[in-house]
Write a protein that holds these residues in place. Sequence first.
Motif, PDB file in Angstrom:
ATOM      1  N   ARG A 164       0.824  -1.207   0.000  1.00 14.65           N
ATOM      2  CA  ARG A 164       0.000   0.000   0.000  1.00 14.65           C
ATOM      3  C   ARG A 164       0.862   1.263   0.000  1.00 14.65           C
ATOM      4  O   ARG A 164       0.482   2.285  -0.568  1.00 14.65           O
ATOM      5  N   PHE A 165       2.016   1.188   0.653  1.00  9.64           N
ATOM      6  CA  PHE A 165       2.910   2.347   0.666  1.00  9.64           C
ATOM      7  C   PHE A 165       3.444   2.623  -0.735  1.00  9.64           C
ATOM      8  O   PHE A 165       3.635   3.781  -1.126  1.00  9.64           O
ATOM      9  N   VAL A 209       1.007   4.804  -3.143  1.00 12.68           N
ATOM     10  CA  VAL A 209       0.590   6.174  -2.841  1.00 12.68           C
ATOM     11  C   VAL A 209       0.976   7.118  -3.976  1.00 12.68           C
ATOM     12  O   VAL A 209       0.161   7.941  -4.423  1.00 12.68           O
ATOM     13  N   TYR A 210       2.228   6.994  -4.464  1.00 12.45           N
ATOM     14  CA  TYR A 210       2.698   7.806  -5.577  1.00 12.45           C
ATOM     15  C   TYR A 210       3.173   6.887  -6.698  1.00 12.45           C
ATOM     16  O   TYR A 210       3.531   5.720  -6.462  1.00 12.45           O
ATOM     17  N   ALA A 211       3.185   7.424  -7.911  1.00 13.77           N
ATOM     18  CA  ALA A 211       3.649   6.628  -9.054  1.00 13.77           C
ATOM     19  C   ALA A 211       5.140   6.326  -8.950  1.00 13.77           C
ATOM     20  O   ALA A 211       5.603   5.264  -9.357  1.00 13.77           O
ATOM     21  N   GLU A 212       5.904   7.264  -8.378  1.00 14.41           N
ATOM     22  CA  GLU A 212       7.348   7.096  -8.209  1.00 14.41           C
ATOM     23  C   GLU A 212       7.679   7.048  -6.709  1.00 14.41           C
ATOM     24  O   GLU A 212       6.915   7.545  -5.881  1.00 14.41           O
ATOM     25  N   PRO A 213       8.823   6.469  -6.354  1.00 17.15           N
ATOM     26  CA  PRO A 213       9.217   6.436  -4.943  1.00 17.15           C
ATOM     27  C   PRO A 213       9.270   7.834  -4.345  1.00 17.15           C
ATOM     28  O   PRO A 213       9.721   8.785  -4.996  1.00 17.15           O
ATOM     29  N   HIS A 214       8.818   7.942  -3.087  1.00 14.70           N
ATOM     30  CA  HIS A 214       8.751   9.239  -2.419  1.00 14.70           C
ATOM     31  C   HIS A 214       9.457   9.125  -1.068  1.00 14.70           C
ATOM     32  O   HIS A 214       9.167   8.212  -0.285  1.00 14.70           O
ATOM     33  N   GLN A 241       8.655   6.432   1.980  1.00 14.20           N
ATOM     34  CA  GLN A 241       9.644   5.401   2.299  1.00 14.20           C
ATOM     35  C   GLN A 241      10.029   5.460   3.777  1.00 14.20           C
ATOM     36  O   GLN A 241      10.243   4.421   4.422  1.00 14.20           O
ATOM     37  N   GLU A 242      10.111   6.670   4.316  1.00 15.88           N
ATOM     38  CA  GLU A 242      10.394   6.821   5.748  1.00 15.88           C
ATOM     39  C   GLU A 242       9.258   6.225   6.579  1.00 15.88           C
ATOM     40  O   GLU A 242       9.502   5.539   7.580  1.00 15.88           O
ATOM     41  N   GLU A 243       8.012   6.466   6.163  1.00 15.81           N
ATOM     42  CA  GLU A 243       6.858   5.916   6.880  1.00 15.81           C
ATOM     43  C   GLU A 243       6.837   4.388   6.788  1.00 15.81           C
ATOM     44  O   GLU A 243       6.464   3.710   7.748  1.00 15.81           O
ATOM     45  N   LEU A 244       7.261   3.844   5.642  1.00 19.91           N
ATOM     46  CA  LEU A 244       7.323   2.395   5.487  1.00 19.91           C
ATOM     47  C   LEU A 244       8.341   1.798   6.444  1.00 19.91           C
ATOM     48  O   LEU A 244       8.078   0.760   7.084  1.00 19.91           O
ATOM     49  N   ARG A 245       9.507   2.425   6.574  1.00 18.02           N
ATOM     50  CA  ARG A 245      10.520   1.921   7.500  1.00 18.02           C
ATOM     51  C   ARG A 245       9.989   1.944   8.935  1.00 18.02           C
ATOM     52  O   ARG A 245      10.222   1.012   9.710  1.00 18.02           O
TER      53      ARG A 245
END
Length: 405
Positions: free
Chosen positions: A372-373, A376-381, A385-389
Amino acid sequence: MNSSRLPAAEFEVEEVVRATHPVDPDRPEPGVTALQVLAPDGTMARGLSARIAGEQVDFSPYLAVDDADHLRSLYRDMFLIRRFDQESTALQRQGQLALWVPLTGQEAAQIGSGRALAPQDYAFPTYREHGVALTRGVELSEILRLFRGVTNGGWDPRERNFHLYTLVLAAQSLHAVGYAMGLQRDQLADPSLPPGASVAYFGDGASSEGDVHESMVFAASFNAPVVFFCQNNQWAISVPSSVQAKVPLAQRAEGYGFPGVRVDGNDVVAVEAVTRWALEHARSGRGPVLIEAYTYRMSAHTTADDPTKYRLSQDEQEWQPRDPLARLETYLRSAGLADDAFFDGLGAEAATMATDLRRAVLAMTSPDLADRFAAVYAEPHPLIQEELRFFQQYEAGFADEGKHA
């Protein structure tokens, strides 16, 4: 509401136009008619006309009263979507769906309007338009993926010209107008394109939202090819329509400068005809139309709702004889257009559909939440990525607790 206070209102209408009684006898509307072809007793009128926005409109060319195959197909769609609704409600009650939004009682409004759409038209639903989804070719199991919580959508709206469900109340009305304005510009750029229109579905409750007002202002200002289709099922969760509007919803169109028409939302034949006319009106460059499908929500607003807390069982009983399936079945049988074999075969088809649907739902697996992370955006953000970690560390903490247990 106390239905013993006042008698049902009397309506004076043309011979080919019948009217439904108001649901609230305390607010009779003797000057307002709901266009009707197929009466609750199963009798069918051969034509339909009415005065709309100062113009006499003959809806008869849009009626399918002489097409037996088409009438049977309308009944089939309504029958299957009601069985789908029943199975989905059962799945939610058994904990297989997080929530369900029933449509029982509104089958004619949805199937009739949905079958009126052309392939190039685009529908913007709320969260209850399961019948419209069926007419657009959406797999019913895809709808349940959303309510099981395994997807944020369920289907590709571009494949069916049927948008994803909108849970933000009335937001789809703005989307529909914006899309319609885009259709206008595409048509100007390439006149060879087939004229199209959009349809915004919303309920009587959503009609009180500012988004609906703003969308109608824009639609009128730009003469956008859009049809506003309001399913007035009498209740915005627990608030009756009599509290939300002091005039019939269809009459609001006059204030924006385009036609408004009230149709018997339990008459699938009339709904289809009126919607066909409205779509043709919009596609031809004559601007928007508001349709108020006057119907009744026979079940709860959602499976998290208890309608016995705010409405009388007597109201439901008064609407039972107006059931959209019962009236069409009565006509098909009396006219010799369908027999027991047809209805028995349809029952068997619905049972098979329900079994396949249940099997499909139980086979659905939840995706990895980490995916799901990534969506959120078409490209890495960097922020995502910080929220995923952070989330992964949070999950790992529970794993450590299990080792020490």
